[in-house]
Design a protein around this motif. Sequence first.
Motif, PDB file in Angstrom:
ATOM      1  N   ALA A 191       0.831  -1.207   0.000  1.00  0.00           N
ATOM      2  CA  ALA A 191       0.000   0.000   0.000  1.00  0.00           C
ATOM      3  C   ALA A 191       0.868   1.261   0.000  1.00  0.00           C
ATOM      4  O   ALA A 191       0.579   2.230  -0.701  1.00  0.00           O
ATOM      5  CB  ALA A 191      -0.931  -0.005   1.213  1.00  0.00           C
ATOM      6  N   VAL A 192       1.949   1.240   0.794  1.00  0.00           N
ATOM      7  CA  VAL A 192       2.867   2.380   0.843  1.00  0.00           C
ATOM      8  C   VAL A 192       3.526   2.583  -0.516  1.00  0.00           C
ATOM      9  O   VAL A 192       3.639   3.713  -1.008  1.00  0.00           O
ATOM     10  CB  VAL A 192       3.945   2.175   1.934  1.00  0.00           C
ATOM     11  N   ALA A 193       3.971   1.509  -1.138  1.00  0.00           N
ATOM     12  CA  ALA A 193       4.603   1.606  -2.452  1.00  0.00           C
ATOM     13  C   ALA A 193       3.635   2.174  -3.484  1.00  0.00           C
ATOM     14  O   ALA A 193       4.014   2.978  -4.339  1.00  0.00           O
ATOM     15  CB  ALA A 193       5.103   0.238  -2.895  1.00  0.00           C
ATOM     16  N   SER A 194       2.378   1.767  -3.393  1.00  0.00           N
ATOM     17  CA  SER A 194       1.375   2.244  -4.330  1.00  0.00           C
ATOM     18  C   SER A 194       1.080   3.726  -4.142  1.00  0.00           C
ATOM     19  O   SER A 194       0.905   4.472  -5.110  1.00  0.00           O
ATOM     20  CB  SER A 194       0.084   1.432  -4.150  1.00  0.00           C
ATOM     21  N   PHE A 223     -11.046   0.800   5.361  1.00  0.00           N
ATOM     22  CA  PHE A 223     -12.400   0.887   4.838  1.00  0.00           C
ATOM     23  C   PHE A 223     -13.165   2.108   5.349  1.00  0.00           C
ATOM     24  O   PHE A 223     -14.258   2.391   4.873  1.00  0.00           O
ATOM     25  CB  PHE A 223     -13.176  -0.388   5.179  1.00  0.00           C
ATOM     26  N   ILE A 224     -12.600   2.831   6.320  1.00  0.00           N
ATOM     27  CA  ILE A 224     -13.305   3.989   6.864  1.00  0.00           C
ATOM     28  C   ILE A 224     -13.592   5.045   5.794  1.00  0.00           C
ATOM     29  O   ILE A 224     -14.745   5.467   5.639  1.00  0.00           O
ATOM     30  CB  ILE A 224     -12.521   4.596   8.050  1.00  0.00           C
ATOM     31  N   PRO A 225     -12.577   5.481   5.007  1.00  0.00           N
ATOM     32  CA  PRO A 225     -12.884   6.490   3.983  1.00  0.00           C
ATOM     33  C   PRO A 225     -13.908   6.009   2.960  1.00  0.00           C
ATOM     34  O   PRO A 225     -14.794   6.762   2.554  1.00  0.00           O
ATOM     35  CB  PRO A 225     -11.518   6.745   3.324  1.00  0.00           C
ATOM     36  N   LEU A 226     -13.788   4.748   2.532  1.00  0.00           N
ATOM     37  CA  LEU A 226     -14.709   4.215   1.528  1.00  0.00           C
ATOM     38  C   LEU A 226     -16.133   4.168   2.071  1.00  0.00           C
ATOM     39  O   LEU A 226     -17.075   4.645   1.428  1.00  0.00           O
ATOM     40  CB  LEU A 226     -14.276   2.809   1.103  1.00  0.00           C
ATOM     41  N   VAL A 227     -16.302   3.589   3.259  1.00  0.00           N
ATOM     42  CA  VAL A 227     -17.646   3.423   3.826  1.00  0.00           C
ATOM     43  C   VAL A 227     -18.297   4.779   4.065  1.00  0.00           C
ATOM     44  O   VAL A 227     -19.464   5.003   3.712  1.00  0.00           O
ATOM     45  CB  VAL A 227     -17.583   2.612   5.133  1.00  0.00           C
ATOM     46  N   MET A 287      -5.480   6.850   1.568  1.00  0.00           N
ATOM     47  CA  MET A 287      -4.825   5.585   1.916  1.00  0.00           C
ATOM     48  C   MET A 287      -5.770   4.393   1.798  1.00  0.00           C
ATOM     49  O   MET A 287      -5.360   3.279   1.467  1.00  0.00           O
ATOM     50  CB  MET A 287      -4.283   5.684   3.349  1.00  0.00           C
ATOM     51  N   GLY A 288      -7.045   4.641   2.067  1.00  0.00           N
ATOM     52  CA  GLY A 288      -8.004   3.542   2.058  1.00  0.00           C
ATOM     53  C   GLY A 288      -8.045   2.786   0.750  1.00  0.00           C
ATOM     54  O   GLY A 288      -8.085   1.554   0.734  1.00  0.00           O
ATOM     55  N   GLU A 289      -8.033   3.515  -0.358  1.00  0.00           N
ATOM     56  CA  GLU A 289      -8.096   2.871  -1.671  1.00  0.00           C
ATOM     57  C   GLU A 289      -6.881   1.976  -1.901  1.00  0.00           C
ATOM     58  O   GLU A 289      -6.996   0.858  -2.428  1.00  0.00           O
ATOM     59  CB  GLU A 289      -8.181   3.934  -2.767  1.00  0.00           C
ATOM     60  N   HIS A 290      -5.716   2.462  -1.501  1.00  0.00           N
ATOM     61  CA  HIS A 290      -4.488   1.678  -1.670  1.00  0.00           C
ATOM     62  C   HIS A 290      -4.494   0.441  -0.771  1.00  0.00           C
ATOM     63  O   HIS A 290      -4.008  -0.627  -1.151  1.00  0.00           O
ATOM     64  CB  HIS A 290      -3.273   2.551  -1.368  1.00  0.00           C
ATOM     65  N   ILE A 291      -5.045   0.588   0.432  1.00  0.00           N
ATOM     66  CA  ILE A 291      -5.129  -0.556   1.349  1.00  0.00           C
ATOM     67  C   ILE A 291      -6.029  -1.634   0.760  1.00  0.00           C
ATOM     68  O   ILE A 291      -5.689  -2.824   0.765  1.00  0.00           O
ATOM     69  CB  ILE A 291      -5.656  -0.109   2.726  1.00  0.00           C
TER      70      ILE A 291
END
Length: 431
Positions: free
Chosen positions: A154-157, A288-292, A355-359
């Motif tokens: 996720a960090v690399a992305s 998932f917090i940002p997405l939800v 960050m959520g999307e990358h996670i």
Amino acid sequence: MNISVLVDYVLIALVGGVGSILANRGIAVFNDGLRPIMPEYLEGKIDRKELAATSFAVSFGLIIGFGIPVSIGSTILVAHSILLAADIIGTWTPANKWGTALAGVVGAVYGVGLLFGLSFIVSAFKMLPVNFLGALSLLGGPILLAFCAFPALAVASQHGAKKGMITFGATFVAYLLATKFGVFSVGNGIKITLNPIGMSLLVAMLFMLYFAAQIKGEGTSNASLVNVFSARVSRIKKNWIWLSIMGGLITAASSVLIIAVDVLPQQLLVKGQVMEAAIATLARAIGFIPLVFSTAIVTGVYGMAGTTIIFAIGLLLKGNPIVAFIAGFVWMWIEVQALAGTAKGLDKFPGLRDMGEHIRTSLTDTIAIALLIGAALACNKMAPNLGYFWVIGVWLLNKKLKKPLVDMAVGPIAAIALGILLNLLRIVHLF
């Protein structure tokens, strides 16, 4: 039937029933891909048949290809197997009071049937000429440690390969140190043991959060969403009682270890590592917090399990379903009330918001490759050498299909299919 087994069946029936009611009334769904479609139906832009067809299309493959195959061999269900089914049941039943009641009944029956059916399958496996249940246990083996790599990915992305490699290196070192020096004596013969997987995941998460927090800003994207879709936010808050009841039920079911949010916590629970499963569940929930929250604001439809933090709360309250129900009920109410404020707060830390999307992408990729490796190990145990051929062939041929299975589903389905095939070959004396 003893009282604990009865409680399990009652809880899973209530989870399936109430979840189906929420989907039927358009209050909440579990599938993130279905949530953006719900407003189209609620506003009359598509009809019930189109909604039902979409729900089936986005969820059925994950239920059959991932949720149920991963749950086989364990009394702990992966949430996808029941909550995605609740989406389908809820949208396939009529949008009236009788349809709502029917959704509740069908969802409850499905939940009980799922739990009973998996137990029946385990018993049936023992009667087969080639009992491949033991081999299937290898499916989740690589996931436990491979999961620790997802923060680095996720960090690399999000921040580039260099920072991703730094995170990966720190995770690797943390695992080695916890393995070598993770046992402490505190006197009176008492020892404290640090779990290497849990510690390496914790270090990886800290690096991921640190890098994301360095990106600051004064954006207003989420604040604007809240202002534009205030009526939809109000709709979610108006249904807080239903959402809180569902939150309490899922938390209670998690506390008695009959449902896990994903395959990694499930595998940890199978091994009796409850605290590690809680940490993994919490780590997953962060992404998932940002997405939800964002999709809830835009659609007016909440996540059936919210941010999924309730699963972690249930594990922390293991063995106390009544207390867990109350805690989950309250926590879901807090989530709903904090919906607008938290979304606006994320604007100040766009790195954490993004960050959520990358996670989520990293989690999916990590679990898919881990399940593929696990399937190869499982198949090779069933049929040495031939097993590797089978898994690699199924994986590559799936890529050529017009409608390929999702990557996470290929490994488990390949392993189960080989087990069935070997039994048929045994009957005709070819294996």
